[in-house]
Design a protein around this motif. Structure first.
Motif, PDB file in Angstrom:
ATOM      1  N   ALA A   1      -6.163   6.522  -4.516  1.00 19.32           N
ATOM      2  CA  ALA A   1      -6.659   6.908  -3.192  1.00 19.32           C
ATOM      3  C   ALA A   1      -7.267   8.310  -3.228  1.00 19.32           C
ATOM      4  O   ALA A   1      -6.949   9.120  -4.100  1.00 19.32           O
ATOM      5  N   PRO A   2      -8.134   8.632  -2.275  1.00 18.98           N
ATOM      6  CA  PRO A   2      -8.877   9.900  -2.341  1.00 18.98           C
ATOM      7  C   PRO A   2      -8.070  11.149  -2.018  1.00 18.98           C
ATOM      8  O   PRO A   2      -8.438  12.240  -2.446  1.00 18.98           O
TER       9      PRO A   2
ATOM     10  N   VAL B   1      -7.392  -2.776   0.448  1.00 20.97           N
ATOM     11  CA  VAL B   1      -7.801  -1.502  -0.131  1.00 20.97           C
ATOM     12  C   VAL B   1      -8.677  -1.778  -1.341  1.00 20.97           C
ATOM     13  O   VAL B   1      -8.695  -2.897  -1.867  1.00 20.97           O
ATOM     14  N   THR B   2      -9.389  -0.783  -1.768  1.00 18.79           N
ATOM     15  CA  THR B   2     -10.269  -0.938  -2.919  1.00 18.79           C
ATOM     16  C   THR B   2      -9.538  -0.573  -4.207  1.00 18.79           C
ATOM     17  O   THR B   2      -8.900   0.484  -4.287  1.00 18.79           O
ATOM     18  N   GLY B   3      -9.628  -1.439  -5.206  1.00 23.16           N
ATOM     19  CA  GLY B   3      -9.080  -1.116  -6.515  1.00 23.16           C
ATOM     20  C   GLY B   3      -7.668  -1.638  -6.716  1.00 23.16           C
ATOM     21  O   GLY B   3      -7.073  -2.280  -5.857  1.00 23.16           O
ATOM     22  N   ALA B   4      -7.134  -1.341  -7.894  1.00 25.77           N
ATOM     23  CA  ALA B   4      -5.802  -1.796  -8.263  1.00 25.77           C
ATOM     24  C   ALA B   4      -4.740  -1.004  -7.519  1.00 25.77           C
ATOM     25  O   ALA B   4      -4.906   0.187  -7.250  1.00 25.77           O
ATOM     26  N   ILE B   5      -3.643  -1.684  -7.195  1.00 25.73           N
ATOM     27  CA  ILE B   5      -2.511  -1.030  -6.561  1.00 25.73           C
ATOM     28  C   ILE B   5      -1.255  -1.268  -7.391  1.00 25.73           C
ATOM     29  O   ILE B   5      -1.173  -2.213  -8.180  1.00 25.73           O
ATOM     30  N   LYS B   6      -0.301  -0.371  -7.222  1.00 21.94           N
ATOM     31  CA  LYS B   6       1.026  -0.598  -7.791  1.00 21.94           C
ATOM     32  C   LYS B   6       1.832  -1.401  -6.778  1.00 21.94           C
ATOM     33  O   LYS B   6       1.894  -1.036  -5.593  1.00 21.94           O
TER      34      LYS B   6
ATOM     35  N   ASP C   1       0.426   9.562  -2.701  1.00 17.85           N
ATOM     36  CA  ASP C   1       1.879   9.624  -2.760  1.00 17.85           C
ATOM     37  C   ASP C   1       2.556   8.563  -1.887  1.00 17.85           C
ATOM     38  O   ASP C   1       3.724   8.234  -2.101  1.00 17.85           O
ATOM     39  N   ARG C   2       1.840   8.057  -0.913  1.00 27.57           N
ATOM     40  CA  ARG C   2       2.459   7.183   0.086  1.00 27.57           C
ATOM     41  C   ARG C   2       2.855   5.829  -0.494  1.00 27.57           C
ATOM     42  O   ARG C   2       2.112   5.228  -1.273  1.00 27.57           O
TER      43      ARG C   2
END
Length: 438
Positions: free
Chosen positions: A378-379, A408-413, A385-386
């Motif tokens: 995230a930007p 959201v855009t892109g990979a997430i954990k 951190d969230r």
């Protein structure tokens, strides 16, 4: 290399006020003992069995925080800076027989640490003097409190300096600060804190007045640290001022570019092994004077889940690992053990994307299962951190779930979280390519 410190304990130095302190000042010293050293408080041997401290909700909770930590076998807290909360913390620590390595914040040399601050030690003479005077004001304010164990100057400033001249300029300034602190308060040792052994050559060459080193170290590399100190030219005793599982900055990334977080069992084991096997011989030899496990905080965020002892009101494995390391007591009941977290496919349902997830946890009691995500790409720092809860439904078979992914855009954990009836929270992580934002 250690992570930047949390902001929870405030790094803003405040105007000095001489406050009446209860009790009698405790004098701390580091004395030569054979070929090593020993830490003494009022002439009695002392080994710091510590945690770094952010607290669970401010001064109103400090009394309960210190009482709980004392029961864990903790005898010392470490902070990164001073602020309006410091008096309350010192008072609570003293009440429960704890001592505090009081942090004296010095500004980092480049953005990336607290508040993305950056300071030019080579050129800003006015700023250097302001930091010196603010630091001495805090020393005068707190030096007579009986909970003070020692002073910890700065945190990873050498690591976070942009080039060699900046590191040297900071080190030269640090020597001036150390001398002034020791003149103001001869009753407590002074150390400076940096990552791994990066500070050792600079401290040895430019900061001879330091009494000890503060080293931030993570993961199994703790076993290699004593030799690394020797090879770096270290000639003084040291504290491990931050310690925990291998950090995000040094783990490999998965195929989606998400750092692969160690499992909870590894996080637990590294703390117990680090104290018992890596550091115990160094304590015995008089080289290591104590350990501070990172971090006592209730933050439910990326760093809190990775390294914290608590998440909200729930206890993470590090909580129990600290107790076993310092007291030998194992958790009872045994902690749940995550076995698998696997995304087995994605499905569209209207505008939503759902992940079919297998999440298996071995536990002796029923579990409360939930899911959450973190967008590390995230930007903004706040967004990175969230950790955000996700909607989830039970799947068609036991141990499977349908989890609604965020847009959201892109990979997430992706986190699989399981909480037992005793308040223990375990976690497993994987990554998934989330659907793009509409």
């Amino acid at each position: 290399m250690a992570t930047a410190p949390p902001a929870a304990f405030g790094v803003l130095l405040v105007t000095a006020l001489l406050l009446p302190m209860g009790g009698v000042e405790a004098r701390t010293s580091i004395v030569k003992a054979g070929e090593g050293w020993k830490l003494e408080v009022d002439g009695q041997p002392y080994v710091a069995k510590g945690v770094t401290f952010s607290g669970t909700g401010g001064p109103s909770n400090f009394d309960a925080d210190c009482e709980r930590l004392r029961a864990q076998g903790v005898n010392t807290l470490r902070t990164w800076g001073t602020g309006e909360e410091t008096v309350a913390l010192l008072d609570a620590a003293h009440k429960h027989g704890l001592r505090v390595l009081v942090g004296l914040w010095l500004r980092p040399g480049r953005a990336g640490m607290e508040n993305d601050d950056a300071f030019d030690y080579a050129r800003d003479a006015k700023g250097r003097e302001a930091q010196l005077q603010a630091t001495l004001a805090q020393v005068r304010r707190f030096k007579d409190h009986p909970a003070v164990l020692a002073w910890g100057l700065g945190n990873e400033v050498i690591l976070n300096s942009p080039d060699e001249p900046s590191k040297v300029a900071y080190a030269r300034f640090l020597e001036k600060v150390v001398r002034a602190v020791k003149k103001t308060d001869p009753g407590h040792p002074v150390l400076s804190v940096d990552a791994w052994t990066l500070g050792v050559p600079f401290w040895e060459k430019y900061v001879p007045s330091l009494d000890a080193y503060g080293l931030n170290v993570y993961g199994r590399g703790i076993h290699a640290l004593p030799e690394a100190v020797r090879q770096a030219g270290g000639r003084k005793p040291w504290f491990i001022t931050e310690f925990g599982a291998q950090g995000e900055w040094e783990v490999p990334k998965d195929a989606r570019g998400v750092p692969q977080e160690p499992g909870d069992a590894e996080k637990y084991d590294v703390i117990v092994d680090g104290w018992r096997n890596a550091l115990a011989p160094q304590v015995q030899a008089g080289r290591c004077l104590g350990l501070f496990v990172f971090n006592y905080s209730s933050a439910f965020d990326h760093t809190g889940l990775w390294l914290g002892m608590l998440s909200g009101t729930a206890m993470r494995p590090a909580w129990h690992a600290v107790r076993e390391a310092y007291t030998g007591t194992k958790p009872a009941p045994a902690l749940p053990v995550p076995v698998r977290l696997e995304v087995q496919g994605l499905e569209k349902e209207g505008v939503a994307t759902w992940a079919n997830v297998a999440f298996d946890v071995t536990a002796a009691t029923p579990l409360e299962v939930s899911f959450a995500y973190n967008a590390r790409g995230a930007p903004t720092r706040e967004e990175r951190d969230r950790v955000t809860a996700l909607e989830a439904r039970k799947g068609a078979t036991p141990g499977t779930w349908r989890v609604r992914l965020p847009a959201v855009t892109g990979a997430i954990k992706l986190y699989g979280l399981a909480k037992d009836g005793a308040g223990n929270l375990v976690a497993a992580t994987t990554s998934v390519a989330a659907p793009a934002s509409p």
